[in-house]
Design an enzyme around this catalytic site. Structure first.
Site, PDB file in Angstrom:
ATOM      1  N   THR A 166      -2.483   0.516  -4.236  1.00  0.00           N
ATOM      2  CA  THR A 166      -3.595  -0.387  -3.937  1.00  0.00           C
ATOM      3  C   THR A 166      -3.167  -1.323  -2.803  1.00  0.00           C
ATOM      4  OG1 THR A 166      -4.452  -0.239  -6.165  1.00  0.00           O
ATOM      5  CG2 THR A 166      -5.098  -2.183  -4.904  1.00  0.00           C
TER       6      THR A 166
ATOM      7  N   GLY B 234       4.615   4.943  -6.943  1.00  0.00           N
ATOM      8  CA  GLY B 234       5.689   5.418  -7.822  1.00  0.00           C
ATOM      9  C   GLY B 234       5.221   5.919  -9.182  1.00  0.00           C
TER      10      GLY B 234
ATOM     11  N   CYS C 161      -9.467   4.223 -12.801  1.00  0.00           N
ATOM     12  CA  CYS C 161      -9.924   3.106 -11.972  1.00  0.00           C
ATOM     13  C   CYS C 161     -11.428   2.977 -12.007  1.00  0.00           C
ATOM     14  CB  CYS C 161      -9.473   3.287 -10.541  1.00  0.00           C
ATOM     15  SG  CYS C 161      -7.728   3.566 -10.467  1.00  0.00           S
TER      16      CYS C 161
HETATM   17  N1  PMP Z   1      -5.183   6.159  -4.561  1.00  0.00           N
HETATM   18  C1  PMP Z   1      -5.370   7.131  -5.455  1.00  0.00           C
HETATM   19  C2  PMP Z   1      -5.869   8.463  -4.993  1.00  0.00           C
HETATM   20  C3  PMP Z   1      -5.086   6.901  -6.803  1.00  0.00           C
HETATM   21  O1  PMP Z   1      -5.278   7.878  -7.689  1.00  0.00           O
HETATM   22  C4  PMP Z   1      -4.614   5.626  -7.204  1.00  0.00           C
HETATM   23  C5  PMP Z   1      -4.305   5.331  -8.656  1.00  0.00           C
HETATM   24  N2  PMP Z   1      -5.304   5.646  -9.550  1.00  0.00           N
HETATM   25  C6  PMP Z   1      -4.448   4.632  -6.232  1.00  0.00           C
HETATM   26  C7  PMP Z   1      -4.741   4.938  -4.921  1.00  0.00           C
HETATM   27  C8  PMP Z   1      -3.973   3.253  -6.594  1.00  0.00           C
HETATM   28  O2  PMP Z   1      -2.622   3.297  -6.938  1.00  0.00           O
HETATM   29  P1  PMP Z   1      -1.856   2.098  -7.658  1.00  0.00           P
HETATM   30  O3  PMP Z   1      -2.157   2.257  -9.107  1.00  0.00           O
HETATM   31  O4  PMP Z   1      -0.417   2.348  -7.338  1.00  0.00           O
HETATM   32  O5  PMP Z   1      -2.339   0.830  -7.095  1.00  0.00           O
END
Ligand code: PMP
Length: 382
Positions: A70, A200, A324
């Site tokens: 993110t 990660g 998400c």
């Molecule tokens: N991009 C994609 C394609 C994801 O699947 C995700 C996590 N669901 C993210 C970005 C965000 O990653 P993070 O949880 O490390 O913030």
């Protein structure tokens, strides 16, 4: 327990946790400190950076550690847009991006006067490079396309888009590679990518760790000003144990890569074959050009969250589209963009495999799914 929600997050490998603990205990110095504890920490950080760079086929100077994708996506997109706003204000992305990409673009559009072209997808959830080509203008400064879609697993033609963009030196090319790492190969240099985000916790390293690849000389404005860490692009005392354990996780993800992918493809094919035999199930993941770890299916008439909880009672963990978007409620924008009806979008379930899962591991899902669906159908009078 059968955990099939690995695109939401993975369980950290024991070796990753051991690495984290050892580094946190023995290398607690601040990498910016001048004394030997700081110097030791700084050396270890550089080593982790070099390891990540080697595994990704890039140079250590092009890697910065972040708190996850993110942050990486926001930094890449807003950083590149702000740094180049004098050259133009037109941006291009797709309609199926993760919210950390799409909402960054929306903010740039609504609050900072940028203009965004949203590229559609076909019925398989795949973007056409020709559409990207058509959308490019004289004032385009940034194109962002995800590698593997997190809801349906569709693989985007990153290299072909990169080929087109090589003709436009003013355009920064960003790729969200989060769901592809360790599952779908991506040659960052060959594809001509300028900015590439990874996280990660999607490959058995820890939540809150990530990497942003920034090709040398790519214009990017810092969003986190401060002590000048991470090449002054991402200030803040480094998460040394997190970064070293991410490097460990990445190395493990690339170990025996081909063998692991073959096994994963077998597991995925088995699941798809068995799911197709169950009355009422429709597979949404495209047969061609999809990642080996994601299967999206619908059972029209049965709300996805009801089936998720029913399976949970059997100790099987799947998800409604993506973790998400499930928090934000509403139907899957990805399935909608593929032209699916509400009966499909409302009932969509995502199974996401871990790299090591075999056919035997996932059989319990196939054993209970037909009866769970039947029970729900009976309750609902379907
Ligand atoms: N991009 C994609 C394609 C994801 O699947 C995700 C996590 N669901 C993210 C970005 C965000 O990653 P993070 O949880 O490390 O913030």
């Amino acid at each position: 327990m059968l955990y099939l929600d690995n695109s939401a997050t993975t369980k950290p490998y024991p070796d990753v946790l051991d690495t984290y603990r050892q580094v946190a205990e023995k290398f607690f110095g601040n990498p910016s400190s001048l004394h030997h504890l700081g110097v030791k920490a700084e050396r270890l950080l550089t080593k982790a950076r070099e390891q990540v760079a080697d595994l990704l086929g890039v140079s250590g100077q092009e890697i910065i550690f972040t708190s996850g994708a993110t942050e990486g996506n926001n930094l890449a997109i807003k950083g590149a847009a702000f740094a180049q706003r004098h050259k133009g204000k037109h941006l291009i992305t797709t309609v199926i991006e993760h919210p950390s990409v799409s909402e960054a673009f929306e903010q740039l559009e609504k609050e900072f006067g940028f203009e965004v072209t949203w590229i559609p997808v076909n019925e398989n959830g795949i973007v056409s490079p020709a559409d990207i080509q058509k959308a490019v203008r004289n004032d385009t400064i940034l194109v962002s396309v995800m590698h593997v879609n997190n809801e349906i697993g569709a693989i985007q033609p990153i290299e072909e888009i990169g080929e087109i963009l090589k003709n436009y030196p003013n355009i920064v090319y960003h790729v969200d590679h989060v769901q592809g790492v360790g599952k779908v190969p991506l040659n960052i240099k060959k594809a001509g990518i300028d900015l590439c985000t990874i996280s990660g916790h999607k490959f058995h390293a820890l939540n809150g760790t990530g990497v942003l690849y920034i090709r040398k000389n790519t214009p990017i404005l810092t969003l986190l000003s401060g002590g000048g860490q991470e090449a002054s692009i991402r200030s803040g005392t480094e998460n040394l144990a997190g970064s070293v354990s991410l490097a460990k996780g990445l190395r493990l993800a690339f170990n025996d890569y081909e063998e692991k992918i073959d096994r994963l493809i077998n597991t995925k094919n088995y699941l798809i074959n068995e799911l197709e035999k169950i009355d009422g199930i429709i597979i949404n993941t495209p047969k061609e050009s999809s990642a080996p770890h994601i299967i999206n299916f619908s059972v029209p008439g049965i709300k996805a969250e009801v089936l998720v909880h029913m399976l949970e009672e059997e100790n099987i963990y799947v998800s409604t589209t993506s973790a998400c978007s499930s928090r934000k409620k509403g139907e899957s924008k990805v399935l909608k963009a593929m032209g699916k009806k509400s009966s499909i979008t409302e009932s969509a379930i995502r199974i996401s495999l871990s790299i090591g899962q075999t056919i035997d591991d996932v059989k319990p899902l196939i054993d209970v799914l037909p009866s769970s669906i039947q029970k729900l159908k009976n309750i609902m009078g379907l």
